[in-house]
Write a protein that holds these residues in place. Structure first.
Motif, PDB file in Angstrom:
ATOM      1  N   ALA A 144      -8.805  -7.893  -1.418  1.00  0.00           N
ATOM      2  CA  ALA A 144     -10.000  -8.043  -2.261  1.00  0.00           C
ATOM      3  C   ALA A 144     -11.166  -7.237  -1.706  1.00  0.00           C
ATOM      4  CB  ALA A 144     -10.383  -9.523  -2.354  1.00  0.00           C
ATOM      5  N   LEU A 145     -11.049  -6.781  -0.463  1.00  0.00           N
ATOM      6  CA  LEU A 145     -12.170  -6.105   0.201  1.00  0.00           C
ATOM      7  C   LEU A 145     -11.900  -4.623   0.435  1.00  0.00           C
ATOM      8  CD1 LEU A 145     -12.801  -8.858   2.909  1.00  0.00           C
ATOM      9  CD2 LEU A 145     -13.899  -8.636   0.669  1.00  0.00           C
ATOM     10  N   GLY A 146     -10.630  -4.296   0.757  1.00  0.00           N
ATOM     11  CA  GLY A 146     -10.272  -2.905   1.037  1.00  0.00           C
ATOM     12  C   GLY A 146      -9.099  -2.477   0.182  1.00  0.00           C
ATOM     13  N   GLU A 147      -8.924  -1.141   0.061  1.00  0.00           N
ATOM     14  CA  GLU A 147      -7.794  -0.587  -0.700  1.00  0.00           C
ATOM     15  C   GLU A 147      -6.571  -0.623   0.201  1.00  0.00           C
ATOM     16  OE1 GLU A 147      -8.209   0.378  -3.771  1.00  0.00           O
ATOM     17  OE2 GLU A 147     -10.347   0.895  -3.977  1.00  0.00           O
ATOM     18  N   VAL A 148      -5.743  -1.633  -0.007  1.00  0.00           N
ATOM     19  CA  VAL A 148      -4.554  -1.817   0.827  1.00  0.00           C
ATOM     20  C   VAL A 148      -3.491  -0.794   0.421  1.00  0.00           C
ATOM     21  CG1 VAL A 148      -2.630  -3.392   1.248  1.00  0.00           C
ATOM     22  CG2 VAL A 148      -4.986  -4.241   1.328  1.00  0.00           C
ATOM     23  N   ASN A 149      -2.933  -0.071   1.402  1.00  0.00           N
ATOM     24  CA  ASN A 149      -1.879   0.909   1.120  1.00  0.00           C
ATOM     25  C   ASN A 149      -0.566   0.474   1.800  1.00  0.00           C
ATOM     26  OD1 ASN A 149      -2.298   1.502   3.830  1.00  0.00           O
ATOM     27  ND2 ASN A 149      -3.741   3.162   3.357  1.00  0.00           N
ATOM     28  N   ASP A 150       0.481   1.312   1.673  1.00  0.00           N
ATOM     29  CA  ASP A 150       1.806   0.942   2.208  1.00  0.00           C
ATOM     30  C   ASP A 150       1.773   0.678   3.714  1.00  0.00           C
ATOM     31  OD1 ASP A 150       2.711   1.236  -0.303  1.00  0.00           O
ATOM     32  OD2 ASP A 150       3.760   3.147   0.030  1.00  0.00           O
ATOM     33  N   HIS A 151       1.025   1.522   4.433  1.00  0.00           N
ATOM     34  CA  HIS A 151       0.943   1.323   5.879  1.00  0.00           C
ATOM     35  C   HIS A 151       0.340  -0.044   6.209  1.00  0.00           C
ATOM     36  CE1 HIS A 151       1.054   5.890   6.928  1.00  0.00           C
ATOM     37  NE2 HIS A 151       2.249   5.363   6.861  1.00  0.00           N
ATOM     38  N   ALA A 152      -0.693  -0.395   5.482  1.00  0.00           N
ATOM     39  CA  ALA A 152      -1.360  -1.683   5.735  1.00  0.00           C
ATOM     40  C   ALA A 152      -0.399  -2.836   5.442  1.00  0.00           C
ATOM     41  CB  ALA A 152      -2.628  -1.806   4.893  1.00  0.00           C
ATOM     42  N   VAL A 153       0.353  -2.724   4.357  1.00  0.00           N
ATOM     43  CA  VAL A 153       1.299  -3.789   4.006  1.00  0.00           C
ATOM     44  C   VAL A 153       2.344  -3.939   5.106  1.00  0.00           C
ATOM     45  CG1 VAL A 153       3.098  -4.503   2.384  1.00  0.00           C
ATOM     46  CG2 VAL A 153       0.958  -3.514   1.518  1.00  0.00           C
ATOM     47  N   ALA A 154       2.906  -2.804   5.548  1.00  0.00           N
ATOM     48  CA  ALA A 154       3.964  -2.854   6.570  1.00  0.00           C
ATOM     49  C   ALA A 154       3.421  -3.451   7.867  1.00  0.00           C
ATOM     50  CB  ALA A 154       4.513  -1.449   6.814  1.00  0.00           C
ATOM     51  N   LEU A 155       2.245  -3.000   8.271  1.00  0.00           N
ATOM     52  CA  LEU A 155       1.687  -3.496   9.537  1.00  0.00           C
ATOM     53  C   LEU A 155       1.317  -4.970   9.439  1.00  0.00           C
ATOM     54  CD1 LEU A 155      -0.560  -0.537  10.728  1.00  0.00           C
ATOM     55  CD2 LEU A 155       1.628  -1.279  11.701  1.00  0.00           C
ATOM     56  N   ALA A 156       0.770  -5.369   8.305  1.00  0.00           N
ATOM     57  CA  ALA A 156       0.361  -6.771   8.147  1.00  0.00           C
ATOM     58  C   ALA A 156       1.582  -7.686   8.192  1.00  0.00           C
ATOM     59  CB  ALA A 156      -0.409  -6.956   6.841  1.00  0.00           C
ATOM     60  N   GLU A 157       2.679  -7.232   7.572  1.00  0.00           N
ATOM     61  CA  GLU A 157       3.886  -8.074   7.588  1.00  0.00           C
ATOM     62  C   GLU A 157       4.361  -8.333   9.009  1.00  0.00           C
ATOM     63  OE1 GLU A 157       6.779  -6.318   4.984  1.00  0.00           O
ATOM     64  OE2 GLU A 157       5.791  -7.170   3.220  1.00  0.00           O
ATOM     65  N   ARG A 158       4.216  -7.325   9.854  1.00  0.00           N
ATOM     66  CA  ARG A 158       4.722  -7.448  11.220  1.00  0.00           C
ATOM     67  C   ARG A 158       3.685  -8.074  12.168  1.00  0.00           C
ATOM     68  NH1 ARG A 158       6.061  -8.292  15.381  1.00  0.00           N
ATOM     69  NH2 ARG A 158       7.321  -7.191  16.928  1.00  0.00           N
ATOM     70  N   TYR A 159       2.411  -7.696  12.021  1.00  0.00           N
ATOM     71  CA  TYR A 159       1.437  -8.041  13.069  1.00  0.00           C
ATOM     72  C   TYR A 159       0.320  -8.992  12.647  1.00  0.00           C
ATOM     73  CZ  TYR A 159       3.719  -4.631  15.983  1.00  0.00           C
ATOM     74  OH  TYR A 159       4.656  -3.967  16.725  1.00  0.00           O
ATOM     75  N   TRP A 160       0.228  -9.342  11.390  1.00  0.00           N
ATOM     76  CA  TRP A 160      -0.808 -10.294  10.980  1.00  0.00           C
ATOM     77  C   TRP A 160      -0.216 -11.680  10.780  1.00  0.00           C
ATOM     78  CZ3 TRP A 160      -4.887  -8.347   6.897  1.00  0.00           C
ATOM     79  CH2 TRP A 160      -5.736  -7.407   7.528  1.00  0.00           C
TER      80      TRP A 160
END
Ligand code: AMP
Ligand code: MG
Length: 323
Positions: free
Chosen positions: A74-90
């Protein structure tokens, strides 16, 4: 004497913390990295108070804390890299710089006028609890005056900021002890803007090659305001990668404490573990930053895993006294 703003983390304290955030106040709270100085990320006045309390230059933007990737979107333009990293590290000690959404509702001051925003979902249960109770994004830089070593206990926050926070939520010592890794995901190639617990090797395993932009190339303007060399410094001069402390110097060993001539000897990790070293670094720098010593001498720390982030902070602390 004014009552101490430190309160133990419990139901009442966390409810009050969320109320304070809603009314534009400042709440210091623990995350797994370091203590943050939190404010409503949509409230310009509250964010201005954060900059004032820290004496932070207003060109240095803040990290915005969210519970999860959905809230980040809702705050930033989430891209594929962000999705992949969030799945692993968030949730965890990793912040993404993403293009800022035009409809984010964030205070402009949070991004210091940039069209990007740094976002993180912290893993600490108290930080997550506060995000849930508050129900909105919390801007939270480290809860210390600008240029100082980041706080890893509630007492450090009080020492550094006094009663500038309306409340300091005491959740004990931080597990990681160093600030989050910051990775810029706006360009074609991801770039590390700040080293932290999530290492370059871990990022590269997911994303392919990742640039190291934690130190600006000579002659180039910094990509992130946090790249400026002088940061995280104690008042005493620091000598790093050294094992020859003098009798007036405090010595921080890595592994078995050597340095017999020193005025005082501590070890980042008696067993030689870089993760333990990261967790203890800032507390030891604070403990030894005393006028009876002429310098703090720090033994070499291996450049592996989070050791790279430890060395990065040590180099910056040493550079603060170079001119
Ligand atoms: P702190 O808030 O003390 O944890 O520091 C936040 C770090 O993230 C600093 O090094 C900032 O310069 C960096 N940062 C925050 N927002 C951005 C952004 N939009 N672009 C680049 N770097 C950022
Ligand atoms: Mg900081």
């Amino acid at each position: 004497m004014a009552p101490s703003p430190i309160d133990p983390a419990n139901e009442d304290t966390l409810t009050r913390a969320a109320d304070i955030l809603r009314s534009g106040g400042l709440v210091a709270f623990p995350t797994e990295t370091v203590y943050g100085l939190g404010a409503d990320a949509r409230n310009d006045k509250a964010i201005a108070r954060v900059f004032a309390a820290k004496d932070r230059p207003s060109f240095n933007p803040l990290i915005v804390h969210v519970p999860d990737l959905a809230a980040a979107g809702a705050l930033g333009e989430v891209n594929d890299h962000a999705v992949a990293l969030a799945e692993r590290y968030w949730p965890g000690p990793l912040s993404f710089v993403l293009p800022r959404r035009a409809d984010s509702g964030l205070s402009l001051l949070v991004s210091a006028g940039l069209d990007t925003v740094a976002l993180r979902a912290p893993a600490h249960p108290l930080a997550q609890d506060l995000l849930t109770r508050f129900g909105g994004p919390i801007a939270a830089p480290s809860a210390n005056r600008a240029g100082e070593v980041s706080p890893t206990t509630a007492a450090h926050v009080l020492e550094s900021l006094g009663d500038a926070p309306d409340l300091i939520v005491d959740g004990g010592a931080c597990m990681v002890g160093l600030e989050s890794t910051v990775v810029d995901l706006c360009g074609d190639r991801p770039a590390i803007l700040r080293h932290g617990a999530v290492t370059r090797e871990q990022l590269e395993r997911m994303l392919g090659s990742v640039d190291d932009a934690s130190v600006p190339e000579s002659g180039q303007a910094p990509r992130s305001p946090g790249q400026i060399a002088k940061h995280y410094a104690p008042s005493l001069p620091l000598r790093i990668n050294a094992t020859d402390p003098g009798p007036d110097e405090a010595f921080i060993a890595f592994g078995e404490p050597g340095g017999k001539n020193a005025a005082v000897i501590r070890s980042l990790s008696p067993s030689g573990n870089v993760i333990e070293a990261a967790a203890r670094l800032f507390a030891l720098l604070r403990e030894l930053d005393r006028p009876e010593f002429t310098a703090i001498v720090v033994a070499p720390v291996p450049e592996t895993g989070i050791g790279r982030a430890v060395n990065d902070r040590l180099r910056r602390a040493a550079a603060a006294h170079e001119d």
